[in-house]
Design a protein around this motif. Structure first.
Motif, PDB file in Angstrom:
ATOM      1  N   GLU A 152      -5.025  -2.065   6.713  1.00 29.86           N
ATOM      2  CA  GLU A 152      -6.232  -2.872   6.578  1.00 29.86           C
ATOM      3  C   GLU A 152      -6.999  -2.834   7.880  1.00 29.86           C
ATOM      4  OE1 GLU A 152      -4.604  -6.374   3.724  1.00 29.86           O
ATOM      5  OE2 GLU A 152      -5.547  -6.983   5.601  1.00 29.86           O
ATOM      6  N   ILE A 172       2.664 -12.867   6.596  1.00 29.79           N
ATOM      7  CA  ILE A 172       1.578 -12.317   7.401  1.00 29.79           C
ATOM      8  C   ILE A 172       1.844 -12.725   8.845  1.00 29.79           C
ATOM      9  CG2 ILE A 172      -0.924 -12.368   7.734  1.00 29.79           C
ATOM     10  CD1 ILE A 172      -0.875 -13.193   4.603  1.00 29.79           C
ATOM     11  N   ASP A 225       2.358   1.554   4.232  1.00 28.76           N
ATOM     12  CA  ASP A 225       1.934   1.812   2.861  1.00 28.76           C
ATOM     13  C   ASP A 225       0.454   1.496   2.691  1.00 28.76           C
ATOM     14  OD1 ASP A 225       4.598   2.347   1.345  1.00 28.76           O
ATOM     15  OD2 ASP A 225       4.995   0.657   2.670  1.00 28.76           O
ATOM     16  N   TYR A 226       0.003   0.481   3.395  1.00 34.15           N
ATOM     17  CA  TYR A 226      -1.405   0.098   3.370  1.00 34.15           C
ATOM     18  C   TYR A 226      -1.862  -0.156   4.805  1.00 34.15           C
ATOM     19  CZ  TYR A 226      -0.227  -1.196  -1.445  1.00 34.15           C
ATOM     20  OH  TYR A 226       0.229  -1.196  -2.739  1.00 34.15           O
ATOM     21  N   HIS A 256       0.275   5.551  -7.508  1.00 33.41           N
ATOM     22  CA  HIS A 256       1.480   5.266  -6.724  1.00 33.41           C
ATOM     23  C   HIS A 256       2.129   3.931  -7.107  1.00 33.41           C
ATOM     24  CE1 HIS A 256       0.671   8.795  -4.256  1.00 33.41           C
ATOM     25  NE2 HIS A 256      -0.556   8.357  -4.062  1.00 33.41           N
ATOM     26  N   ALA A 310      14.155  -1.664   6.660  1.00 35.26           N
ATOM     27  CA  ALA A 310      14.738  -2.573   5.674  1.00 35.26           C
ATOM     28  C   ALA A 310      14.191  -2.304   4.274  1.00 35.26           C
ATOM     29  CB  ALA A 310      14.473  -4.022   6.083  1.00 35.26           C
ATOM     30  N   GLY A 311      13.273  -1.333   4.161  1.00 33.28           N
ATOM     31  CA  GLY A 311      12.810  -0.925   2.838  1.00 33.28           C
ATOM     32  C   GLY A 311      11.639  -1.703   2.265  1.00 33.28           C
ATOM     33  N   TYR A 312      11.039  -2.584   3.054  1.00 30.78           N
ATOM     34  CA  TYR A 312       9.870  -3.330   2.546  1.00 30.78           C
ATOM     35  C   TYR A 312       8.662  -2.399   2.418  1.00 30.78           C
ATOM     36  CZ  TYR A 312      11.798  -7.857   4.244  1.00 30.78           C
ATOM     37  OH  TYR A 312      12.536  -8.969   4.486  1.00 30.78           O
ATOM     38  N   PRO A 313       7.744  -2.734   1.516  1.00 28.41           N
ATOM     39  CA  PRO A 313       6.429  -2.120   1.638  1.00 28.41           C
ATOM     40  C   PRO A 313       5.747  -2.764   2.853  1.00 28.41           C
ATOM     41  CG  PRO A 313       6.421  -3.744  -0.137  1.00 28.41           C
ATOM     42  CD  PRO A 313       7.830  -3.687   0.400  1.00 28.41           C
ATOM     43  N   ARG A 356       6.185  -5.350  -8.480  1.00 31.62           N
ATOM     44  CA  ARG A 356       6.950  -6.189  -9.397  1.00 31.62           C
ATOM     45  C   ARG A 356       6.152  -6.424 -10.660  1.00 31.62           C
ATOM     46  NH1 ARG A 356       8.773 -10.930  -6.347  1.00 31.62           N
ATOM     47  NH2 ARG A 356       7.859 -12.361  -7.839  1.00 31.62           N
ATOM     48  N   ASP A 403       8.990 -10.288  -0.455  1.00 29.62           N
ATOM     49  CA  ASP A 403       8.545  -9.039  -1.077  1.00 29.62           C
ATOM     50  C   ASP A 403       7.866  -8.087  -0.100  1.00 29.62           C
ATOM     51  OD1 ASP A 403       9.049  -9.262  -4.048  1.00 29.62           O
ATOM     52  OD2 ASP A 403       8.079 -11.177  -3.661  1.00 29.62           O
ATOM     53  N   HIS A 404       7.163  -8.640   0.882  1.00 28.46           N
ATOM     54  CA  HIS A 404       6.331  -7.761   1.704  1.00 28.46           C
ATOM     55  C   HIS A 404       6.025  -8.411   3.054  1.00 28.46           C
ATOM     56  CE1 HIS A 404       1.853  -7.733   2.564  1.00 28.46           C
ATOM     57  NE2 HIS A 404       2.285  -6.673   3.190  1.00 28.46           N
ATOM     58  N   LYS A 457      -2.583   3.846   1.722  1.00 34.77           N
ATOM     59  CA  LYS A 457      -3.916   3.414   1.297  1.00 34.77           C
ATOM     60  C   LYS A 457      -4.635   2.791   2.487  1.00 34.77           C
ATOM     61  CE  LYS A 457      -4.265   3.000  -3.570  1.00 34.77           C
ATOM     62  NZ  LYS A 457      -2.989   3.005  -4.293  1.00 34.77           N
ATOM     63  N   GLN A 507       3.350  -8.098   6.340  1.00 40.13           N
ATOM     64  CA  GLN A 507       2.162  -7.533   6.979  1.00 40.13           C
ATOM     65  C   GLN A 507       2.238  -7.808   8.474  1.00 40.13           C
ATOM     66  OE1 GLN A 507      -1.961  -8.488   5.646  1.00 40.13           O
ATOM     67  NE2 GLN A 507      -2.332  -8.962   7.779  1.00 40.13           N
ATOM     68  N   PRO A 538       1.824  -5.717  -2.620  1.00 39.23           N
ATOM     69  CA  PRO A 538       1.385  -6.432  -1.420  1.00 39.23           C
ATOM     70  C   PRO A 538      -0.060  -6.913  -1.511  1.00 39.23           C
ATOM     71  CG  PRO A 538       2.730  -4.590  -0.764  1.00 39.23           C
ATOM     72  CD  PRO A 538       2.560  -4.487  -2.260  1.00 39.23           C
ATOM     73  N   GLU A 539      -0.244  -8.207  -1.521  1.00 42.33           N
ATOM     74  CA  GLU A 539      -1.556  -8.845  -1.540  1.00 42.33           C
ATOM     75  C   GLU A 539      -2.432  -8.423  -2.705  1.00 42.33           C
ATOM     76  OE1 GLU A 539      -3.170  -8.607   2.511  1.00 42.33           O
ATOM     77  OE2 GLU A 539      -1.092  -8.634   3.138  1.00 42.33           O
ATOM     78  N   ARG A 579       7.814   1.685  -7.956  1.00 39.28           N
ATOM     79  CA  ARG A 579       8.063   1.885  -6.531  1.00 39.28           C
ATOM     80  C   ARG A 579       8.453   0.558  -5.889  1.00 39.28           C
ATOM     81  NH1 ARG A 579       3.482   3.697  -3.543  1.00 39.28           N
ATOM     82  NH2 ARG A 579       4.854   4.251  -1.841  1.00 39.28           N
ATOM     83  N   ARG A 580       9.206   0.649  -4.826  1.00 41.49           N
ATOM     84  CA  ARG A 580       9.617  -0.561  -4.110  1.00 41.49           C
ATOM     85  C   ARG A 580       8.358  -1.330  -3.682  1.00 41.49           C
ATOM     86  NH1 ARG A 580      13.931  -2.750  -0.125  1.00 41.49           N
ATOM     87  NH2 ARG A 580      12.866  -4.729   0.203  1.00 41.49           N
ATOM     88  N   GLY A 581       8.411  -2.636  -3.856  1.00 42.13           N
ATOM     89  CA  GLY A 581       7.242  -3.433  -3.495  1.00 42.13           C
ATOM     90  C   GLY A 581       6.367  -3.770  -4.692  1.00 42.13           C
ATOM     91  N   ASN A 626       4.335 -12.805   0.416  1.00 37.55           N
ATOM     92  CA  ASN A 626       3.824 -11.981   1.514  1.00 37.55           C
ATOM     93  C   ASN A 626       3.966 -12.748   2.817  1.00 37.55           C
ATOM     94  OD1 ASN A 626       2.098  -9.850  -0.193  1.00 37.55           O
ATOM     95  ND2 ASN A 626       1.709 -11.877  -1.052  1.00 37.55           N
ATOM     96  N   PRO A 634       0.664   8.679  -0.060  1.00 39.10           N
ATOM     97  CA  PRO A 634       0.421   7.370  -0.691  1.00 39.10           C
ATOM     98  C   PRO A 634      -0.195   6.298   0.216  1.00 39.10           C
ATOM     99  CG  PRO A 634       2.772   7.692  -0.290  1.00 39.10           C
ATOM    100  CD  PRO A 634       2.097   8.978   0.084  1.00 39.10           C
ATOM    101  N   VAL A 674       2.193  -3.456   5.189  1.00 41.53           N
ATOM    102  CA  VAL A 674       0.768  -3.415   5.471  1.00 41.53           C
ATOM    103  C   VAL A 674       0.593  -3.576   6.968  1.00 41.53           C
ATOM    104  CG1 VAL A 674      -1.459  -4.549   5.122  1.00 41.53           C
ATOM    105  CG2 VAL A 674       0.172  -4.470   3.241  1.00 41.53           C
TER     106      VAL A 674
END
Ligand code: SF4
Ligand code: SF4
Lengths: 87, 377
Positions: free
Chosen positions: B183, B92, B180-181, A82, B149-152, A12, B112-113, B229, B115, A27-28, A8-10, B90, B227, B154
């Motif tokens: 916190e 933040i 996706d997440y 996932h 933009a398609g990032y995961p 690696r 990559d991500h 979390k 938050q 992520p993290e 899935r994207r994200g 990441n 999905p 948080v």
């Protein structure tokens, strides 16, 4: 069931020399993979179907015998978490 | 004298606090109270060098945080450098200062991500806590851009007594934004949050209701095979055993503060320990050899009750910062522990939370004016 797994994207997947293992990064977070999980995920490229992955691994590890059960089990778990999706 | 510990593993996580500058004023900010006195920041080249050294040692996860990392004009360059080294990067951010163009540019640089932190699920409370009138709208827009933009993604919410009743609204908002997440991080009482503890700490009743709401939402997500979390960090002030802080001192995490000070965790700066600076020492030497990093490795430093406790491999005696803030001596057991002779301080904080009446206006907000008051002390 669709039969081509893809990360899935994200997520690696890479080799980490310091840990002497493959890891899955997201992520993290980071999961350190054991040798067989690493070998399976190394085949997951969004192109090969699960049958092709099994065939490829069986030819790389002929002494291991049939691998279909292990691969199916692992990929089902990975989809549950996932990490991967089915194309 | 504690000497070097060759048995320590490599730092797998690197947190780069690029700056203490931030347009917001959260009253629970984890930056030091006297941040206004520490304006010097590492240069682009110095940061890239830190990233190279960290990666060579084995760091795989990299966080860019602050303050607000977006105020650094060289962020795209740092992201590209980090990605090229093989880090999972990441960002933040509070979302302030972010634009759709930057979201795109960062993706191209290899980020990559992302938050994004929120203060609440509605604009009024969010903006009051953040100390900014336009914060909420901006955060919503940026969360949408991040997903687009398609990032995961948080989404992070710091939870305290003034927003803990919003759990259900918060989770619904997150789901609608496509997180996706999520916190839900209950305030940890260091930095500004410690100064504001009485005005922030939820009561046990509030906490129990919140936990039930979150669990219910989680069950619902599971039933729908959704999905998203949800991570709920509950406040250790309501536990009888401390958390295994940072997974052990100097075991996985390495933070570099804006001025280059290297820390085993982002709040360790408040401890009366001298920490090395990347400007005068290699990261390798800092991690494996410096007295600061070896100070609380292993367990030979522990006094009673930890020394003879059979749980010391589990929690490492808890958090050093909490021990220091609550007992005045960082070697002590974390007072969250029921075996600590100082556990009464935690009980007193719980009692205070039952009777607290402080409103949002009574909190000390994180800004330069208030910070200067702290550093004059
Ligand atoms: S907690 Fe708030 S004030 Fe502190 S750095 Fe983050 S956004 Fe800025
Ligand atoms: S006494 Fe120390 S080691 Fe034992 S449980 Fe409490 S904090 Fe942990």
């Amino acid at each position: 069931m669709a039969d081509i797994p893809n990360l899935r994207r994200g997520f690696r997947f890479q080799w980490e020399p310091a840990q002497q293992s493959h890891v899955l990064l997201y992520p993290e977070g980071m999961v350190k993979l054991n040798a067989s999980a690493g070998a399976i995920l190394a085949e997951v490229d969004g192109v090969q179907s699960i049958q092709e992955i099994i065939a490829s691994l069986e030819s790389k590890f002929p002494e291991a015998g049939s691998l279909s059960g292990d691969v199916e089990q692992f990929l089902a778990d990975a989809a549950n978490q996932h990490w991967i999706e089915w194309l | 004298m504690r000497c070097s510990d060759a048995s320590a593993g490599p730092p797998l996580w690197l947190l780069a606090e690029l700056t203490y500058r931030c347009p917001l004023q959260c009253p629970y900010c984890s930056n030091p109270l006297d941040y206004a006195d520490r304006e010097q920041e590492l240069s682009t080249e110095q940061w890239l060098d830190v990233l190279r050294q960290g990666r060579a040692m084995g760091a795989a996860q990299l966080g860019f945080s602050g303050g607000e990392p977006l105020v650094r004009q060289d962020l795209p360059e740092l992201i590209a450098g980090a990605r090229e080294l093989g880090y999972y990067t990441n960002l933040i951010t509070s979302g302030l200062g972010l634009t759709e163009a930057k979201v795109q540019a960062f993706a191209e640089a290899g980020l990559d991500h992302i938050q994004v932190s929120f203060q609440a699920s509605d604009p009024e409370l969010n903006n009051a806590v953040a100390g900014s009138k336009k914060a909420f709208e901006q955060k919503l827009a940026m969360a949408r851009a991040v997903k687009e933009a398609g990032y995961p993604m948080v989404l992070n919410f710091v939870i305290h007594r003034h927003n803990i009743h919003q759990m259900s609204d918060i989770l619904t908002l997150c789901e609608s934004l496509g997180a996706d997440y999520v916190e839900l991080a209950t305030c940890q009482y260091y930095g500004w949050a410690f100064a504001n503890r009485e005005g922030l700490m939820p009561s046990r009743g509030q906490l129990e209701t919140a936990e039930a709401t979150v669990n219910h939402f989680r069950d619902d997500l599971r039933e729908r095979d959704h999905p998203m979390k949800v991570i709920f960090v509950t406040p250790d002030y309501y536990e009888e055993r401390p958390k295994a802080c940072m997974n052990g001192w100097g075991s996985l995490f390495l933070t570099v503060a804006p001025d280059g000070t290297a820390l085993p965790c982002h709040s360790a700066r408040l401890l009366p320990i001298e920490f090395p600076n990347v400007k005068s020492m290699s990261l390798e030497e800092i991690w494996y050899q410096s007295p600061g990093f070896n100070h609380y490795r292993g367990d030979s430093w522990m006094p009673e009750p930890c020394r003879s406790c059979d749980e010391k491999d589990k929690d490492f005696g808890g958090c050093r910062c909490q021990a220091y803030l609550l007992t005045g001596d960082a070697d002590n057991a974390d007072p969250v522990c029921g075996k600590s002779p100082h556990h009464d301080r935690i009980l007193a904080a719980r009692t205070a939370a039952e009777h607290a009446t402080a409103g949002l206006d009574d909190l000390v907000y994180r800004n330069t004016k208030n910070s200067r008051v702290f550093f004059r002390k």
